[in-house]
Every structure is written in structure tokens, then in C-alpha cells.
Design an enzyme around this catalytic site. Sequence first.
Site, short mmCIF file in Angstrom:
data_model
loop_
_atom_site.label_atom_id
_atom_site.label_comp_id
_atom_site.label_asym_id
_atom_site.label_seq_id
_atom_site.Cartn_x
_atom_site.Cartn_y
_atom_site.Cartn_z
N ILE A 13 3.98 5.54 1.27
CA ILE A 13 4.80 5.46 0.06
C ILE A 13 4.04 5.99 -1.16
O ILE A 13 4.64 6.54 -2.09
CB ILE A 13 5.35 4.03 -0.17
CG1 ILE A 13 6.51 4.05 -1.14
CG2 ILE A 13 4.27 3.07 -0.63
CD1 ILE A 13 7.71 4.83 -0.69
N SER A 35 -8.73 3.43 -1.67
CA SER A 35 -8.23 3.51 -0.31
C SER A 35 -9.45 3.60 0.59
O SER A 35 -10.41 4.28 0.25
CB SER A 35 -7.35 4.75 -0.16
OG SER A 35 -6.37 4.58 0.83
N ARG A 36 -9.38 2.91 1.74
CA ARG A 36 -10.56 2.89 2.61
C ARG A 36 -10.71 4.18 3.39
O ARG A 36 -11.80 4.56 3.77
CB ARG A 36 -10.48 1.69 3.56
CG ARG A 36 -10.45 0.36 2.84
CD ARG A 36 -9.93 -0.74 3.71
NE ARG A 36 -8.63 -0.38 4.29
CZ ARG A 36 -7.98 -1.10 5.17
NH1 ARG A 36 -8.48 -2.25 5.59
NH2 ARG A 36 -6.82 -0.70 5.64
N LYS A 89 7.25 -3.51 -3.35
CA LYS A 89 8.02 -4.55 -2.70
C LYS A 89 7.59 -4.67 -1.24
O LYS A 89 7.12 -3.67 -0.69
CB LYS A 89 9.52 -4.28 -2.79
CG LYS A 89 9.99 -2.88 -2.38
CD LYS A 89 9.82 -2.36 -0.99
CE LYS A 89 10.35 -3.16 0.15
NZ LYS A 89 10.28 -2.34 1.43
N ASP A 167 11.69 -5.80 5.78
CA ASP A 167 11.01 -4.86 4.87
C ASP A 167 12.03 -3.91 4.24
O ASP A 167 12.10 -3.80 3.02
CB ASP A 167 9.89 -4.12 5.60
CG ASP A 167 9.19 -3.15 4.67
OD1 ASP A 167 8.25 -3.55 3.97
OD2 ASP A 167 9.62 -1.98 4.59
P1 NAP Z 1 1.08 2.29 4.96
O1 NAP Z 1 1.17 3.77 4.83
O2 NAP Z 1 0.90 1.71 6.31
O3 NAP Z 1 -0.06 1.64 4.07
C1 NAP Z 1 -0.45 2.08 2.81
C2 NAP Z 1 -1.96 2.05 2.72
O4 NAP Z 1 -2.43 0.72 2.51
C3 NAP Z 1 -2.69 2.51 3.97
O5 NAP Z 1 -2.77 3.92 4.00
C4 NAP Z 1 -4.03 1.84 3.89
O6 NAP Z 1 -4.97 2.68 3.25
C5 NAP Z 1 -3.75 0.62 3.03
N1 NAP Z 1 -3.85 -0.59 3.86
C6 NAP Z 1 -3.24 -0.85 5.02
N2 NAP Z 1 -3.59 -2.06 5.48
C7 NAP Z 1 -4.45 -2.56 4.59
C8 NAP Z 1 -5.18 -3.75 4.51
N3 NAP Z 1 -5.08 -4.71 5.44
N4 NAP Z 1 -5.98 -3.94 3.45
C9 NAP Z 1 -6.09 -2.99 2.51
N5 NAP Z 1 -5.42 -1.83 2.52
C10 NAP Z 1 -4.60 -1.62 3.56
O7 NAP Z 1 2.36 1.59 4.32
P2 NAP Z 1 3.50 2.17 3.36
O8 NAP Z 1 4.66 2.61 4.18
O9 NAP Z 1 2.94 3.09 2.38
O10 NAP Z 1 3.95 0.79 2.69
C11 NAP Z 1 3.18 0.15 1.70
C12 NAP Z 1 4.11 -0.74 0.90
O11 NAP Z 1 5.14 0.09 0.34
C13 NAP Z 1 4.82 -1.80 1.75
O12 NAP Z 1 4.91 -3.01 1.05
C14 NAP Z 1 6.21 -1.22 1.97
O13 NAP Z 1 7.21 -2.22 2.08
C15 NAP Z 1 6.41 -0.44 0.68
N6 NAP Z 1 7.38 0.67 0.83
C16 NAP Z 1 7.30 1.53 1.90
C17 NAP Z 1 8.26 2.52 2.06
C18 NAP Z 1 8.26 3.50 3.24
O14 NAP Z 1 9.19 4.31 3.36
N7 NAP Z 1 7.25 3.49 4.11
C19 NAP Z 1 9.29 2.65 1.11
C20 NAP Z 1 9.28 1.81 0.00
C21 NAP Z 1 8.33 0.83 -0.12
P3 NAP Z 1 -6.53 2.62 3.67
O15 NAP Z 1 -6.61 2.23 5.11
O16 NAP Z 1 -7.03 4.00 3.38
O17 NAP Z 1 -7.14 1.57 2.76
#
Ligand code: NAP
Length: 307
Positions: A13, A35-36, A89, A167
Amino acid sequence: MTEKLALVGIGKIARDQHIPAISANPDWSLEATVSRHASVDGIASYAELQSLLDARPDISTISLAIPPQPRFAYAEAALRAGRHVMLEKPPGQSLAECFALETLAREMGVTIFATWHSRFADCVPDLKSWLAARELKRLRIVWKEDVRHWHPGQEWIWEPGGMGVFDPGINALSIMTEILPHAVHVREATLEYPENRATPIAAGLRFTDPGGADVSAVFDWRQEGPQTWDIEVETEDGNARLSLGGSKLEINGQLIREGSENEYPNLYERMSDLVRTGSSDMDLSPFIHVCDACSLGRRVVTAPFHY
Ligand code: NAP
């Protein structure tokens, strides 16, 4: 005045929405990322939030785009360091965490914003004002999407605190709680859990409405082909259908508006207003419905899910 901002969690996102929205808004300057495993070309990068907070007291605002499970610790550290905080969110993995963050932000005298991006879809205000003048008879949410497309390989979403199909479902609930002129509450729910997963893949919710309207929601993550993000509304005085997640509105079968993708630009504009006016926005009503559905829901075990 341009506020300096750091974005935490450079994942799906962040790349799809946050970075383009921040870059397009002159109120914000993306100064650093945390970011890690990832970084953004040309932007200072930190592996740990505390290192950034120590090194960059000039950065006023931290935007958290990480999954909900680690969100509290990151938000707490940022608030304690006197920074404004913007939460993706859902705003946390539990309500108590969110209440604690809201209290801490107030004590620190900084802004906290629990964002609900779907509320900022183009046609949501139109439907809200149309509905305000009418008596609701029925509201039905149908939110069905393909988890493999929208959450490819994401394991956190299937872990406790990841919320499974809630979610995306919480996005629909964020619209419902915005457009209804009065509060409803969950009466019953059915939650389908894959036998190998800790969070639901599908859910059905029924709500009690104080005016006696029939209010329900169906969420499903197994939809292939065209995706469905619809809210159908029936009143004494006509019907409305909000589709495409809030960007298309039809009333009595006539197209009223088909907007464009402005949710994240609108979120960053709202954050800018909150910071400028020294206020916060921490509406937890969509999250309360999810917690109530989990509390009241009947659990049904279904086929295992694998990516
Ligand atoms: P994602 O790509 O899986 O995670 C985002 C980043 O967070 C990862 O690249 C990771 O970066 C970091 N992360 C993951 N687990 C972690 C942990 N335990 N501790 C610290 N950092 C961690 O997820 P996403 O889809 O972007 O979603 C993130 C948020 O945005 C969620 O709450 C989701 O509901 C919301 N969202 C998502 C979407 C969608 O379409 N995917 C749409 C709207 C909102 P590093 O490993 O590099 O630290």
C-alpha cells in the site's frame, strides 16, 4: 507550510498509494522511510523507527503503513517522541490499543488520525447527503474480492490480529458508519475460517437498526473474476447503489457520478488539516463492528486456504 513526513512500512500500500499521494501534495515532503527490507530511491532510509526518531527531530509526522499487529509499538514510540501519527486502517489489532494511542496523543499534544481510506472515495459524501433526507428501509453490503490478487503472499493477514476478510470488510463498514445518520449494532454473524487459518475468509453480519431497517453485510475473499464492492440502499423514497468501493453512485437506476481514485490524496489533505488545526480524528466505529462480529459470530470451518 510544508510538513516533513516519514513513511513506515514500504510494502504494497505504501508503493501503490502513499508515495504517489504524498509526492503530489505540496503540504508534505517525504523525508525518510523506515522499512527492514525496502527503501525508496533518493529518500533517506532507516531500518528502525527509533533510529529515525533520534536522528531526525525535524520530521514532524510519521505515517504508518505496516500491518496492524506491530502498529501499536510503532505508533506509541512516535507519539512519545512528540510526532503526529497517521495510522493505516485498521488502526490497530485491538480496540484497547487504539484507546491507549488516542489518550497518549492527547497527553503529548499531537495529532493522531485513524484513516479510513474508503470514506474518502468520491461518491461517499453524495450518498450520505441523499440518505440524510430519507428513511432507510434496507442497506446491504456485498464486498467480495480475490485475496490472492489484493494480498499476494501476505501471511500476517491470516494471523491473529490480521482480521482476515475483515481487512477489506472494514472498508465497507467505514463507509456504512459514515453514511448512516444513526448508529446500528451487530446482532449476529457467521464467520467462515479455513481449517488451516486463524482468521476468517468469509463473513455474514446482520445489524439491529433503531428504525427497524434491514441492515446486513456479506464479505468473501474467494471471488475470482470481476470484484464486488457494493452498498445497496433502499428507502421509502428511492434506491441507491454505491459501487466500485465508493467511486460510482447510481440513484433509482440513473448514474449520478463515477469518480476517480482520490482516496489517498484526500487522506493526506485531511491529515494536513488536522495538523494545521491541532486536532485529531480517531473514529473507531468500523472497528467496533468487527470486534462485535468476532465476539458474536458463529464459527464455521471451511476448506484450507493456500496461496
Ligand atoms: P504488506 O505489503 O504486507 O506490509 C507493508 C510493510 O510492512 C512490509 O513491506 C514490511 O516492510 C512491513 N512489515 C510487515 N510486517 C511487519 C512487522 N511485523 N513489523 C514491522 N514491519 C512489518 O502490507 P500492505 O498490503 O501494504 O498493508 C499494510 C496496511 O495497509 C494494512 O493495515 C492493510 O490493511 C492496509 N491496506 C492495504 C491495502 C492493500 O491493497 N494491500 C489497501 C489499503 C490498506 P519491511 O519488512 O521492509 O519492514
